[in-house]
Design an enzyme around this catalytic site. Structure first.
Site, PDB file in Angstrom:
ATOM      1  N   HIS A 254      -4.196 -17.050  17.049  1.00 27.35           N
ATOM      2  CA  HIS A 254      -4.414 -17.137  18.502  1.00 27.35           C
ATOM      3  C   HIS A 254      -3.189 -17.595  19.267  1.00 27.35           C
ATOM      4  O   HIS A 254      -2.873 -17.046  20.321  1.00 27.35           O
ATOM      5  CB  HIS A 254      -5.568 -18.112  18.743  1.00 27.35           C
ATOM      6  CG  HIS A 254      -5.951 -18.276  20.175  1.00 27.35           C
ATOM      7  ND1 HIS A 254      -6.427 -17.237  20.934  1.00 27.35           N
ATOM      8  CD2 HIS A 254      -5.938 -19.357  20.997  1.00 27.35           C
ATOM      9  CE1 HIS A 254      -6.698 -17.672  22.168  1.00 27.35           C
ATOM     10  NE2 HIS A 254      -6.381 -18.957  22.232  1.00 27.35           N
TER      11      HIS A 254
ATOM     12  N   GLU B 218     -13.769 -28.338  27.045  1.00 24.94           N
ATOM     13  CA  GLU B 218     -13.399 -27.588  25.833  1.00 24.94           C
ATOM     14  C   GLU B 218     -13.098 -28.575  24.712  1.00 24.94           C
ATOM     15  O   GLU B 218     -12.945 -29.784  24.957  1.00 24.94           O
ATOM     16  CB  GLU B 218     -12.201 -26.678  26.117  1.00 24.94           C
ATOM     17  CG  GLU B 218     -12.556 -25.552  27.080  1.00 24.94           C
ATOM     18  CD  GLU B 218     -11.451 -24.528  27.289  1.00 24.94           C
ATOM     19  OE1 GLU B 218     -10.416 -24.605  26.622  1.00 24.94           O
ATOM     20  OE2 GLU B 218     -11.639 -23.647  28.151  1.00 24.94           O
TER      21      GLU B 218
ATOM     22  N   ARG C 272      -9.391 -27.818  17.801  1.00 26.21           N
ATOM     23  CA  ARG C 272      -9.466 -26.459  17.264  1.00 26.21           C
ATOM     24  C   ARG C 272      -9.129 -26.374  15.775  1.00 26.21           C
ATOM     25  O   ARG C 272      -9.750 -25.637  15.022  1.00 26.21           O
ATOM     26  CB  ARG C 272      -8.460 -25.622  18.044  1.00 26.21           C
ATOM     27  CG  ARG C 272      -8.932 -24.279  18.363  1.00 26.21           C
ATOM     28  CD  ARG C 272      -8.023 -23.684  19.391  1.00 26.21           C
ATOM     29  NE  ARG C 272      -8.694 -23.617  20.664  1.00 26.21           N
ATOM     30  CZ  ARG C 272      -8.167 -23.042  21.744  1.00 26.21           C
ATOM     31  NH1 ARG C 272      -6.974 -22.511  21.698  1.00 26.21           N
ATOM     32  NH2 ARG C 272      -8.847 -23.000  22.864  1.00 26.21           N
TER      33      ARG C 272
ATOM     34  N   ARG D 178      -2.229 -27.248  19.376  1.00 25.10           N
ATOM     35  CA  ARG D 178      -2.349 -27.274  20.840  1.00 25.10           C
ATOM     36  C   ARG D 178      -3.762 -27.646  21.282  1.00 25.10           C
ATOM     37  O   ARG D 178      -4.758 -27.138  20.738  1.00 25.10           O
ATOM     38  CB  ARG D 178      -1.997 -25.888  21.400  1.00 25.10           C
ATOM     39  CG  ARG D 178      -2.162 -25.776  22.893  1.00 25.10           C
ATOM     40  CD  ARG D 178      -1.704 -24.425  23.389  1.00 25.10           C
ATOM     41  NE  ARG D 178      -2.505 -23.346  22.853  1.00 25.10           N
ATOM     42  CZ  ARG D 178      -3.612 -22.875  23.414  1.00 25.10           C
ATOM     43  NH1 ARG D 178      -4.048 -23.389  24.536  1.00 25.10           N
ATOM     44  NH2 ARG D 178      -4.273 -21.892  22.863  1.00 25.10           N
TER      45      ARG D 178
ATOM     46  N   HIS E  80      -7.819 -19.564  16.339  1.00 23.51           N
ATOM     47  CA  HIS E  80      -8.975 -19.890  17.181  1.00 23.51           C
ATOM     48  C   HIS E  80     -10.219 -19.799  16.313  1.00 23.51           C
ATOM     49  O   HIS E  80     -10.397 -18.822  15.577  1.00 23.51           O
ATOM     50  CB  HIS E  80      -9.061 -18.908  18.354  1.00 23.51           C
ATOM     51  CG  HIS E  80      -9.952 -19.408  19.448  1.00 23.51           C
ATOM     52  ND1 HIS E  80     -11.320 -19.472  19.333  1.00 23.51           N
ATOM     53  CD2 HIS E  80      -9.657 -19.897  20.687  1.00 23.51           C
ATOM     54  CE1 HIS E  80     -11.827 -19.967  20.453  1.00 23.51           C
ATOM     55  NE2 HIS E  80     -10.835 -20.231  21.291  1.00 23.51           N
TER      56      HIS E  80
END
Ligand code: SIN
Length: 531
Positions: A348, A123, A287, A383, A241
């Site tokens: 998110h 990811e 992100r 995060r 997100h």
């Protein structure tokens, strides 16, 4: 509910509010001790933010010979944009294998390869494949397995009470700290007197009009802790997100980052890839960077969405690895085997929350916070993908160990509240959520944040409040705290982007803003922050 006759007063050792991975794991952990436990869930036991998680759990398990906890730590710190607490991150990341082993033991079906090793996904922000998963419904696999175990444990067990469809509306406090909570079940109030109260209420995405979170994610734990006087931290950091489904007739359904890890690309309205213009890691940048890149392209071209093209992954692999996304998109007329998916960023994950140690201890005696509603410092300003289930699970194990090892007496001298207290609610909660998305969303400015602080409100007598209204109160209260924290951080860092202060200011802002609760706070009270 495992007890049809709910008493109006319940005495217990541990009260757990919330039934995501953190609450469920803690409840199961405590079953090995002789402790009375009450677990409260606002909806059904398995209906939580955790159950909507698609990607998985980031953890170094030995399945990838090129990976190490040190490498995971480096990726986490890099993603946190200067604000990750390194000791906290070490402690949580080095416990990753312990968590996965425990989830495995509890019956969670993670995907494994023919050699019996975990199948690992890649990811954004991870330099190694390390996300343990079950296709694109990992959260559901985890919460269903844990809920099932807990129901079995609860049958005929007087030491475990599960209350579904029950909302915690206020913490009970005494001169010694927290000593339980007042709950609302239908129209009936239940007073739970607890030696130890644990907030495991999950996220806050419903503060924003567009969110990947379910309806239950209304910032309840943060609001309860704030009103009780526990210290909060880092509230300005809300993660958007990058890839939520963007259609007028559809919710902001999450399209997992693992899709980009498997080869999906982001395209603009002309079908051109664009993320590499903003960062050399392209679609696999962290992100915050990918969400900002999308926002820039949407703003430059006056677009409501960009496109995620999953076709490079290949039809067989899509069907096998992402069946839930395939099916959900097809319900909305998108065939992702033949066409790109319209996507845009949506709220998110809340990096900020109730200040807590890795074992969930807060500033208030008798009160712990675990999972998303807590703020340990692991995530810093942004995060790293799939570090949330890791943190929630490890905190639950740590707190379980501490609670089993310690026991203390019930607190006394309850500080009572007025029965007919007037509660401040937003005049129009949907309007407030739309304004939060617009002014405290991905891009912020002083003028927009000040508009939020003037949001219209009404007063409603506490005796007339429904559970839904209590949640709207939490949305309003925490939304305004986010706006105030965002006003104070006059720089751009991680998930927090100020268009009027577009650069990072390390000299001034490598620090955390903590909320100091005023006596009798209302949503419109000016809050003291310290750093
Ligand atoms: C995702 O699957 O992209 C979300 C996982 C996460 O938020 O960590």
């Amino acid at each position: 509910m495992n007890d049809k006759r709910i008493a109006s007063v319940i005495d217990t050792d541990v009260l757990i509010v919330g039934s995501g991975i953190a609450g469920l794991m803690l409840a199961l952990r405590l079953q090995s001790a002789d402790l009375k436990v009450v677990l409260v869930s606002k909806a059904a036991l398995s209906d939580s933010n955790s159950s909507w998680a698609q990607g998985g759990v980031a953890a170094v398990t030995g399945a990838n010979p090129f990976d190490s906890p040190e490498a995971h730590l480096i990726d986490t710190i890099k993603s946190g944009a200067g604000l990750t607490d390194v000791e906290v991150a070490k402690s949580i990341i080095f416990d990753g294998h312990r968590l996965i082993a425990e989830l495995d033991r509890l019956g969670v079906a993670f995907e494994k390869n023919p050699a019996g090793k975990y199948d690992l996904a890649l990811e954004g922000g991870h330099k190694q494949a390390r996300v343990v998963h079950n296709k694109d419904t990992t959260g559901k696999s985890i919460t269903e397995a844990l809920s099932e175990k807990l129901w079995l444990t609860a049958a005929g067990n007087k030491n475990l009470i599960i209350l579904e469809n029950t909302t915690a509306i206020e913490l009970r406090t005494s001169n010694e700290g927290c000593c339980g909570a007042t709950l609302l079940n239908d129209d009936s109030k239940i007073e739970v007197r607890a030696t130890h109260t644990v907030l495991a209420t999950g996220g806050a995405g419903q503060i924003f009009e567009r969110t990947t979170n379910p309806l239950v994610a209304t910032a309840d734990g943060i609001a309860l802790a704030y009103r009780a006087g526990a210290v909060l931290s880092d509230l300005e950091f809300v993660q958007f997100h990058p890839t939520a489904l963007r259609l007028h007739n559809a919710p902001s359904f999450l399209i997992t980052e693992a899709a980009r890890g498997a080869g999906a690309t982001l395209l603009d309205h002309k079908g051109q890839r664009f993320v590499k213009r903003f960062h050399e890691d392209g679609e696999l940048a962290t992100r915050d960077i990918v969400a900002r890149a999308i926002h820039s392209v949407m703003t430059e071209n006056d677009l409501e969405q960009v496109y995620l093209d999953m076709r490079p992954i290949g039809a067989e692999q899509i069907k096998n690895r992402f069946p839930n996304i395939l099916q959900t998109c097809s319900q909305y007329g998108i065939d992702l085997l033949t066409q790109p998916i319209p996507v845009a960023p949506a709220a998110h994950y809340m990096m900020g929350g109730i200040k807590a140690t890795v074992a969930g201890r807060t500033s208030m005696k008798g009160l712990s916070a675990i999972g998303e509603c807590a703020c340990t410092g692991l995530h810093g300003a942004n995060r790293l993908a799939s570090n949330s289930l890791l943190e929630a699970g490890v905190m639950a194990l740590n707190l379980g160990d501490e609670l089993i090892a310690s026991s203390s007496a019930h607190s006394t001298n309850i500080i009572s509240r007025h029965q007919d207290e007037q509660i401040v609610l937003p005049t129009d909660v949907q309007n407030f959520r739309a304004h939060m998305y617009r002014h405290a969303g991905l891009v912020r400015s002083q003028s927009g944040l000040n508009i939020l602080l003037k949001s219209p409100s009404i007063l409603v007598p506490a005796s007339k409040m429904s559970a839904k209204q209590y949640c709207e109160r939490n949305i309003f209260q925490v939304g305004l705290l986010i706006a105030q924290a965002a006003l104070l951080r006059t720089e751009s860092r991680g998930s927090h982007l100020r268009e009027d202060y577009a650069t990072v200011n390390d000299g001034k802002f490598i620090r955390h803003f903590e909320v100091i609760t005023p006596a009798n706070p209302t949503p419109v009270t000016a809050i003291d922050f310290v750093s």
